[in-house]
Every structure is written in C-alpha cells, then in structure tokens.
Write a protein that holds these residues in place. Structure first.
Motif, PDB file in Angstrom:
ATOM      1  N   ALA A  47       0.837  -1.204   0.000  1.00 27.31           N
ATOM      2  CA  ALA A  47       0.000   0.000   0.000  1.00 27.31           C
ATOM      3  C   ALA A  47       0.872   1.255   0.000  1.00 27.31           C
ATOM      4  O   ALA A  47       0.562   2.245  -0.686  1.00 27.31           O
ATOM      5  CB  ALA A  47      -0.920  -0.019   1.216  1.00 27.31           C
ATOM      6  N   HIS A  48       1.947   1.221   0.770  1.00 22.06           N
ATOM      7  CA  HIS A  48       2.893   2.332   0.825  1.00 22.06           C
ATOM      8  C   HIS A  48       3.485   2.608  -0.556  1.00 22.06           C
ATOM      9  O   HIS A  48       3.576   3.765  -0.995  1.00 22.06           O
ATOM     10  CB  HIS A  48       3.990   1.973   1.825  1.00 22.06           C
ATOM     11  N   ILE A  49       3.854   1.567  -1.263  1.00 21.85           N
ATOM     12  CA  ILE A  49       4.419   1.728  -2.609  1.00 21.85           C
ATOM     13  C   ILE A  49       3.369   2.281  -3.567  1.00 21.85           C
ATOM     14  O   ILE A  49       3.656   3.161  -4.385  1.00 21.85           O
ATOM     15  CB  ILE A  49       4.977   0.378  -3.113  1.00 21.85           C
ATOM     16  N   ILE A  50       2.135   1.790  -3.459  1.00 22.78           N
ATOM     17  CA  ILE A  50       1.052   2.300  -4.307  1.00 22.78           C
ATOM     18  C   ILE A  50       0.837   3.784  -4.050  1.00 22.78           C
ATOM     19  O   ILE A  50       0.590   4.565  -4.975  1.00 22.78           O
ATOM     20  CB  ILE A  50      -0.243   1.499  -4.055  1.00 22.78           C
ATOM     21  N   SER A  51       0.957   4.194  -2.782  1.00 20.93           N
ATOM     22  CA  SER A  51       0.758   5.616  -2.451  1.00 20.93           C
ATOM     23  C   SER A  51       1.791   6.493  -3.144  1.00 20.93           C
ATOM     24  O   SER A  51       1.519   7.660  -3.443  1.00 20.93           O
ATOM     25  CB  SER A  51       0.822   5.810  -0.931  1.00 20.93           C
ATOM     26  N   HIS A  52       2.964   5.954  -3.412  1.00 17.84           N
ATOM     27  CA  HIS A  52       4.017   6.727  -4.084  1.00 17.84           C
ATOM     28  C   HIS A  52       3.836   6.745  -5.599  1.00 17.84           C
ATOM     29  O   HIS A  52       4.403   7.603  -6.278  1.00 17.84           O
ATOM     30  CB  HIS A  52       5.395   6.159  -3.742  1.00 17.84           C
ATOM     31  N   HIS A  53       3.065   5.795  -6.119  1.00 13.41           N
ATOM     32  CA  HIS A  53       2.907   5.700  -7.565  1.00 13.41           C
ATOM     33  C   HIS A  53       1.632   6.362  -8.083  1.00 13.41           C
ATOM     34  O   HIS A  53       1.481   6.538  -9.293  1.00 13.41           O
ATOM     35  CB  HIS A  53       2.909   4.233  -8.009  1.00 13.41           C
ATOM     36  N   THR A  54       0.704   6.691  -7.182  1.00 13.06           N
ATOM     37  CA  THR A  54      -0.560   7.252  -7.652  1.00 13.06           C
ATOM     38  C   THR A  54      -0.508   8.775  -7.757  1.00 13.06           C
ATOM     39  O   THR A  54       0.158   9.443  -6.961  1.00 13.06           O
ATOM     40  CB  THR A  54      -1.722   6.845  -6.725  1.00 13.06           C
ATOM     41  N   ARG A  55      -1.221   9.311  -8.751  1.00  8.63           N
ATOM     42  CA  ARG A  55      -1.323  10.765  -8.906  1.00  8.63           C
ATOM     43  C   ARG A  55      -2.594  11.293  -8.235  1.00  8.63           C
ATOM     44  O   ARG A  55      -2.844  12.490  -8.255  1.00  8.63           O
ATOM     45  CB  ARG A  55      -1.329  11.129 -10.399  1.00  8.63           C
TER      46      ARG A  55
END
Length: 434
Positions: free
Chosen positions: A67-75
């Motif tokens: 989830a942390h990684i997804i938070s860095h990839h989403t605009r």
C-alpha cells in the motif's frame, strides 16, 4: 483518519523497520508470484491503474508495504484508515471528499483500509456504493480469511491477492540491506553482526521482516560498543533481542488446523498427531474440539470397516472428561492413531447422502401395509398384515420389501471391501442373490 505520510522523515524517532520500508517495487522483498516482473499487480501499480483489491496474508508479509508503494505511484489522493479506529462517519467523509475531487478536478481517490476484518458488516456496507460507482478505489489488507470476514458483495468487487508467508531468507536479505544502508539503515554505525546471530533473528521472526528489523535495531542500540567504537552482535546478543513468537490462533487458523487434522486421519498417523498436539499445545485450542472431530471421522471415514474406531474415540472422550489435560493426552493420541491405522470406508456417509437425495425426490412416503403397526384390534381389517419375521427363517433373513413402493429396490448402503465391511458386503451379495 490520516493521509499517508510514509515518505516523510520524522527524525530519529522512527524505527528501523519504518525507515527501511521499501519505496518502490525494486526494493520490495518477496511475493514474486504477484509483484514479480511482468505480473498483473506490478504492471497496475507502475501504470497507476490499480483497481479495488484485497491483500490477504500473515503479519509482516508486506501488505502495508505494498500500500505504501502504491501511495508513491498514484497521482490521486491516497487515504489510509485503520479499521480498529475508523467509523462509518470517517468512511463517509472520505467518500464525500472523493466525490468532490472527482467532480471538480477529475482526480481519483484510493482508500486503504488496514485490518479490514475488524470492520463489521454495516461499516463495510457503507463502502459498497462508492466502490460500485468508482468514486473510490478500495484497497483492503487483512490477516484473516476474507471469505470469513469480508462481505460477499465487497469481496466480489475486489481482486483478491494472497500474500505468502515470508521465509528466513527474506528476513536475512532485509537485515543485510539495513546493515549496509547508511541513510535509512544502520550503515552509519560500526556494526559487525555474526551470521549465526542474523540467522537466529531470522528464524525467530518467523517470516515477519518488521519483527526481524526491530530485533536487529534493539541488538545494535543496546549492545555496549568496544573500545574502538564498534558494536559486535553475537548469537548471545541476538538471543536476548528476540524471543520465540507467540503463535496467533485466530478463528481462520483454528478452522484450517482442524481441517488439516481431519484430512490427516484419512492418511497419516504422524501428521494427525502433529496437528492435534500443535493445536492444543501451541495454539491453545480445546482438545474437545478434536475429540468431537475424531468421533465424527470414525463414522464418516472408517465406519463399519472398523467399528472399534468409534469405541476408541468415545473412550478418549470419557478419559478427557474424567482425567483432564494433560493426563488424557495418551488416551486421545491412542484413539487418533487407531483411527488413522484402521481400514477406511466412507460407505456410511455415502448411504446418508443417497438416502437424503431420495427423500428430496419424494413428495411423501407411504409405509408398506405389512410394516405398519398391528398392536391394536382392527389392524388386520385395515390390511396391516403379511410381515415375515426374519428370525423364523434360515440365516435369520427373509427377502421382503421394506421401502415405500415408489422407491422399491433402491440401494443406499453399499459395503466396501475394506476391513470388517468385506464380510458385510459378502452378506449383502448373498441376500441380494436370494
């Protein structure tokens, strides 16, 4: 409710496990089956095209990190709620803000709900309309079986990804990375960690990377430095820094262990004994649960192939009631081993299924006249006669109809060639040949 702030450096107060949390998929350890090169979830994360998903796996396997990684990839906006603290009001506030962001700016909102199994049914229902309309993209994380704890409607609208338990090798890789990293890890220290010390921490962490890193940090920070300022982490230091974990016996785990026990009764004495003792001694489960299952298995899986299995199981029940634990451990183990080593037959269970299936076919069943009650005057006038008393015939058996006319000749119980049932089967064949 709080916005994700994983990337913020909050200073020296952050734990090593938090500082070393992977920032991208290349740093992510394990779960190659779902985020390896070319895998669906990896492609979705990298393209910022993640749809509603459920992440299911044991503690420390990387659910929150994903989830942390997804938070860095989403605009879009990424919001985190913890199901232990969040209310329906919190969920609705996120949904209202998501509707505004979508209407005014065309931007999306991803809601990460940690420990989703702690959300009751009504709170999960509050999410459904927003997920269905695409107002929010839902990401749930749970250590519990989602088929037991997540509403079917929400589950059907999410893609389920099961994360596997991590291994000691994964924990070793994470610790070595932390020892080498001078910015986020312990590389700024003069640390010398023996291989056997790291191996011990990895083994005790039992696949939980967070726990392994916390133990490594504790060892590094509490060990007195040598005269030259270096710190030596030995096996003895490691043993003081981490203890054997307490195994968590949640409801899903108990169901799984009980299922494994029953299945092992059909094929492995060693495994059946292991799962029984592991459940009682390690997970703290009630021995009575396994005795009940053993009694059921004595008919379901053994039956008339060895009727003594039932006697052994009920004897174990009496022993446990009279003697308690651990005194009855021997008696229960004896009954388990007797059941596993007995010839097997599921003919009793099949007979029940066959009979119930036939009952479903019938609207009603008339008792044949010759089987009806004749103890009162007038029974003969009603035609309640013609019953043949088997004990008056050779072999104490006589062929006559016992079933309703509509299903005459149906066979429900078919004895097998296993154990004692071989004799029963022989008798069945003789009688049917009369």
């Amino acid at each position: 409710m709080d916005l994700f702030s994983f990337g913020e450096d909050t200073g020296g107060g952050r734990l090593l496990a938090d500082r070393m949390r992977p920032e991208n998929l290349d740093e992510y350890i394990g779960q190659e089956q779902i985020v390896g090169k070319g895998k669906l979830l990896r492609r979705a994360i990298e393209a910022d095209q993640v749809s509603s998903i459920l992440l299911y796996g044991p503690p420390g396997c990387g659910k929150t990190t994903l989830a942390h990684i997804i938070s860095h990839h989403t605009r879009g906006e990424f919001v985190r709620l913890n199901a232990v603290e969040a209310s329906v009001k919190d969920v609705r506030e996120v949904i209202e803000r998501a509707e505004t962001n979508k209407a005014l700016y065309g931007s999306k909102t991803i809601l990460f709900l940690d420990e989703v199994h702690r959300f009751n049914s009504s709170r999960q229902d509050a999410l459904l309309p927003a997920v269905e309309k695409g107002t929010i993209i839902f990401i749930g994380a749970t250590t519990e079986n989602p088929f037991h704890y997540v509403n079917g409607a929400l589950l059907s609208r999410s893609t389920l990804f099961q994360l596997e338990p991590l291994t000691s090798e994964h924990s070793m890789a994470a610790m070595r990375r932390a020892l080498a990293d001078e910015q986020r890890g312990l590389g700024f220290m003069q640390l010398e960690a023996d291989d056997e010390a790291l191996a011990h921490i990895a083994a005790m962490a039992n696949g939980d990377i967070r726990r392994a890193l916390n133990a490594l940090e504790l060892a590094a920070m509490t060990t007195p430095p040598r005269p030259d300022g270096s710190v030596h982490i030995t096996l003895a230091v490691a043993e003081e820094s981490i203890r054997r974990p307490i195994v968590k016996a949640d409801e899903s785990t108990q169901y799984d262990v009980l299922s494994a026990f029953h299945k092992c009764i059909r094929g492995s004495s060693d495994a059946a004994l292991f799962w029984f003792l592991y459940a009682v001694e390690k997970l703290g489960m009630d021995p009575m649960t396994f005795i009940r299952r053993l009694i059921a298995a004595s008919s379901e899986d053994i039956g008339l192939a060895n009727p003594q299995a039932m006697i052994q199981a009920v004897g174990a029940l009496d022993a446990y009631r009279n003697n308690g634990w651990p005194e009855a451990r021997l008696n229960i183990a004896q009954a388990i081993l007797f059941a596993v080593e007995s010839p097997k037959s599921n003919a009793v269970a099949m007979a029940i299924d066959n009979a119930l299936g036939t009952i479903e076919e019938l609207k009603s069943a008339e008792v044949p006249l010759h089987l009806r009650d004749t103890h009162y005057k007038g029974a003969v006038k009603l035609g309640h006669e013609g019953y043949l008393y088997p004990h008056n015939f050779p072999g104490h058996y006589v062929k006559q109809e016992y079933l309703p006319k509509a299903i005459s000749g149906r066979k429900f119980y078919e004895a097998t060639e296993q154990g004692n049932e071989a004799k029963i089967r022989h008798n069945q064949q003789l009688r049917r040949g009369l």
